[in-house]
Design a protein around this motif. Structure first.
Motif, mmCIF file in Angstrom:
data_model
loop_
_atom_site.group_PDB
_atom_site.id
_atom_site.type_symbol
_atom_site.label_atom_id
_atom_site.label_comp_id
_atom_site.label_asym_id
_atom_site.label_seq_id
_atom_site.Cartn_x
_atom_site.Cartn_y
_atom_site.Cartn_z
ATOM 1 N N LEU A 31 0.829 -1.204 0.000
ATOM 2 C CA LEU A 31 0.000 0.000 0.000
ATOM 3 C C LEU A 31 0.865 1.256 0.000
ATOM 4 N N LYS A 32 1.998 1.202 0.685
ATOM 5 C CA LYS A 32 2.939 2.329 0.659
ATOM 6 C C LYS A 32 3.471 2.559 -0.755
ATOM 7 N N VAL A 33 3.842 1.482 -1.426
ATOM 8 C CA VAL A 33 4.377 1.591 -2.785
ATOM 9 C C VAL A 33 3.345 2.219 -3.711
ATOM 10 N N SER A 34 2.077 1.920 -3.480
ATOM 11 C CA SER A 34 1.011 2.474 -4.315
ATOM 12 C C SER A 34 1.025 3.996 -4.320
ATOM 13 N N GLY A 35 1.360 4.590 -3.180
ATOM 14 C CA GLY A 35 1.341 6.050 -3.066
ATOM 15 C C GLY A 35 -0.042 6.613 -2.800
ATOM 16 N N ALA A 36 -1.052 5.798 -3.033
ATOM 17 C CA ALA A 36 -2.441 6.186 -2.768
ATOM 18 C C ALA A 36 -3.189 4.948 -2.283
ATOM 19 N N GLY A 37 -2.557 4.207 -1.380
ATOM 20 C CA GLY A 37 -3.176 3.001 -0.841
ATOM 21 C C GLY A 37 -4.418 3.333 -0.032
ATOM 22 N N ARG A 38 -5.361 2.421 -0.052
ATOM 23 C CA ARG A 38 -6.616 2.645 0.662
ATOM 24 C C ARG A 38 -6.961 1.440 1.525
ATOM 25 N N VAL A 39 -7.464 1.732 2.725
ATOM 26 C CA VAL A 39 -7.987 0.693 3.609
ATOM 27 C C VAL A 39 -9.392 1.096 4.030
ATOM 28 N N VAL A 40 -10.324 0.200 3.854
ATOM 29 C CA VAL A 40 -11.694 0.421 4.322
ATOM 30 C C VAL A 40 -12.039 -0.678 5.313
ATOM 31 N N VAL A 41 -12.547 -0.278 6.457
ATOM 32 C CA VAL A 41 -13.052 -1.220 7.455
ATOM 33 C C VAL A 41 -14.560 -1.028 7.531
ATOM 34 N N LEU A 42 -15.314 -2.080 7.239
ATOM 35 C CA LEU A 42 -16.758 -2.006 7.386
ATOM 36 C C LEU A 42 -17.088 -2.080 8.869
ATOM 37 N N GLY A 43 -17.344 -0.917 9.420
ATOM 38 C CA GLY A 43 -17.741 -0.847 10.815
ATOM 39 C C GLY A 43 -19.249 -0.989 10.915
ATOM 40 N N SER A 44 -19.867 -0.080 11.631
ATOM 41 C CA SER A 44 -21.299 -0.131 11.850
ATOM 42 C C SER A 44 -21.673 1.081 12.684
ATOM 43 N N LEU A 45 -22.934 1.485 12.618
ATOM 44 C CA LEU A 45 -23.383 2.462 13.600
ATOM 45 C C LEU A 45 -23.293 1.887 15.009
ATOM 46 N N SER A 46 -23.246 0.568 15.114
ATOM 47 C CA SER A 46 -23.007 -0.065 16.413
ATOM 48 C C SER A 46 -21.583 0.155 16.898
ATOM 49 N N GLY A 47 -20.740 0.689 16.024
ATOM 50 C CA GLY A 47 -19.405 1.109 16.431
ATOM 51 C C GLY A 47 -19.357 2.578 16.805
ATOM 52 N N LYS A 48 -20.535 3.230 16.826
ATOM 53 C CA LYS A 48 -20.642 4.644 17.190
ATOM 54 C C LYS A 48 -21.507 4.857 18.426
ATOM 55 N N ARG A 49 -22.436 3.935 18.656
ATOM 56 C CA ARG A 49 -23.286 4.006 19.847
ATOM 57 C C ARG A 49 -23.781 2.602 20.167
ATOM 58 N N VAL A 50 -24.097 2.371 21.439
ATOM 59 C CA VAL A 50 -24.667 1.090 21.853
ATOM 60 C C VAL A 50 -26.175 1.296 21.961
ATOM 61 N N LYS A 51 -26.904 0.655 21.068
ATOM 62 C CA LYS A 51 -28.337 0.937 20.957
ATOM 63 C C LYS A 51 -29.178 0.114 21.922
ATOM 64 N N SER A 52 -28.660 -1.061 22.304
ATOM 65 C CA SER A 52 -29.440 -1.934 23.188
ATOM 66 C C SER A 52 -28.501 -2.916 23.867
ATOM 67 N N ALA A 53 -29.014 -3.563 24.906
ATOM 68 C CA ALA A 53 -28.222 -4.593 25.578
ATOM 69 C C ALA A 53 -27.906 -5.737 24.626
ATOM 70 N N GLY A 54 -28.860 -6.038 23.752
ATOM 71 C CA GLY A 54 -28.677 -7.148 22.831
ATOM 72 C C GLY A 54 -27.610 -6.917 21.786
ATOM 73 N N SER A 55 -27.255 -5.664 21.560
ATOM 74 C CA SER A 55 -26.199 -5.364 20.591
ATOM 75 C C SER A 55 -24.888 -4.975 21.271
ATOM 76 N N GLY A 56 -24.838 -5.084 22.585
ATOM 77 C CA GLY A 56 -23.682 -4.602 23.332
ATOM 78 C C GLY A 56 -22.371 -5.281 22.989
ATOM 79 N N LEU A 57 -22.375 -6.594 22.902
ATOM 80 C CA LEU A 57 -21.135 -7.311 22.602
ATOM 81 C C LEU A 57 -20.677 -7.010 21.177
ATOM 82 N N TYR A 58 -21.609 -7.007 20.246
ATOM 83 C CA TYR A 58 -21.293 -6.661 18.856
ATOM 84 C C TYR A 58 -20.733 -5.240 18.784
#
Length: 233
Positions: free
Chosen positions: A120-147
């Motif tokens: 990616l360094k050699v590319s000079g314009a390397g890109r990394v995308v991580v598919l997160g989630s809105l669950s990675g921004k707030r905890v909406k419920s107890a059932g989604s807490g571990l996720y």
């Protein structure tokens, strides 16, 4: 190979498959990591894509990257889309279950980015995308807490990679959708939200490729997406 080369996990179904389709439509070659490539009949032309045996829970990222570099000579983007949901309690005593969740959602994306880092360094314009989630921004419920616990870490990973690679032209983005009309999204909704009212996976794919193809002077650290009113998201 003249085409830009993308490494993609989770590319055999759901959001990942739509990302593969969108990338191919835009002229990328996609190397898809799948647990059982022999069982996948994706209908993809050899000039556009390949499917490589890869299990996010078990490793093997170094071999995957080395093979791609040997065959095609470069890596320009890494997209970590493979992920699992676990609705267990955040205080579950099943440590093996928690570790498996983190192996797939967090540790595997980090290992894949690390394995591809020099390329990616050699590319000079390397890109990394991580598919997160809105669950990675707030905890909406107890059932989604571990996720959410795992997805907060995945979003942090994208930020850390962005800092690590900035001077080498590497840009990293966390894509954070809410409910998406995939098997996982439908399971998460539990029948309470219809598929046609959810964000569509092909639209997440378009946003993802748009972010990847932005110049180094326009870095999108996070992109939050939603199909419903949910606080600030």
């Amino acid at each position: 190979m003249d085409k830009k080369v993308m490494l993609l996990t989770g590319g055999t179904r759901g959001i990942g498959r739509k990302i593969a389709d969108e990338a191919i439509a835009r002229g990328w070659f996609v190397s898809i990591g799948a647990r059982d490539p022999s069982a996948q009949d994706l209908g993809l032309a050899p000039a556009d894509a390949e499917v490589i045996r890869y299990d996010a829970a078990k490793g093997g990222e170094g071999d995957w990257v080395a093979g791609v570099l040997e065959r095609f000579g470069h890596v320009d983007a890494v997209v970590a889309c493979a992920g699992i949901f676990d609705g267990a309690s955040i205080v579950t005593p099943d440590e093996e279950r928690v570790q498996h969740l983190f192996d797939v959602n967090v540790h595997a994306p980090r290992r894949l980015a690390a394995a591809a880092w020099d390329a990616l360094k050699v590319s000079g314009a390397g890109r990394v995308v991580v598919l997160g989630s809105l669950s990675g921004k707030r905890v909406k419920s107890a059932g989604s807490g571990l996720y959410s616990f795992s997805k907060f870490a995945a979003v942090a990973l994208a930020h850390a990679l962005r800092h690590e690679g900035w001077e080498d032209g590497i840009r990293a983005t966390a894509i954070c959708p809410g409910l998406v009309a995939t098997d996982m999204g439908l399971d998460a909704a539990g029948g309470a939200y219809p598929a046609d009212a959810m964000t569509q996976p092909q639209d997440v794919a378009k946003v993802t490729l748009d972010a990847i193809e932005m110049p180094n002077t326009l870095s999108q650290a996070e992109i939050a997406l939603n199909c419903q009113l949910d606080g600030i998201f």
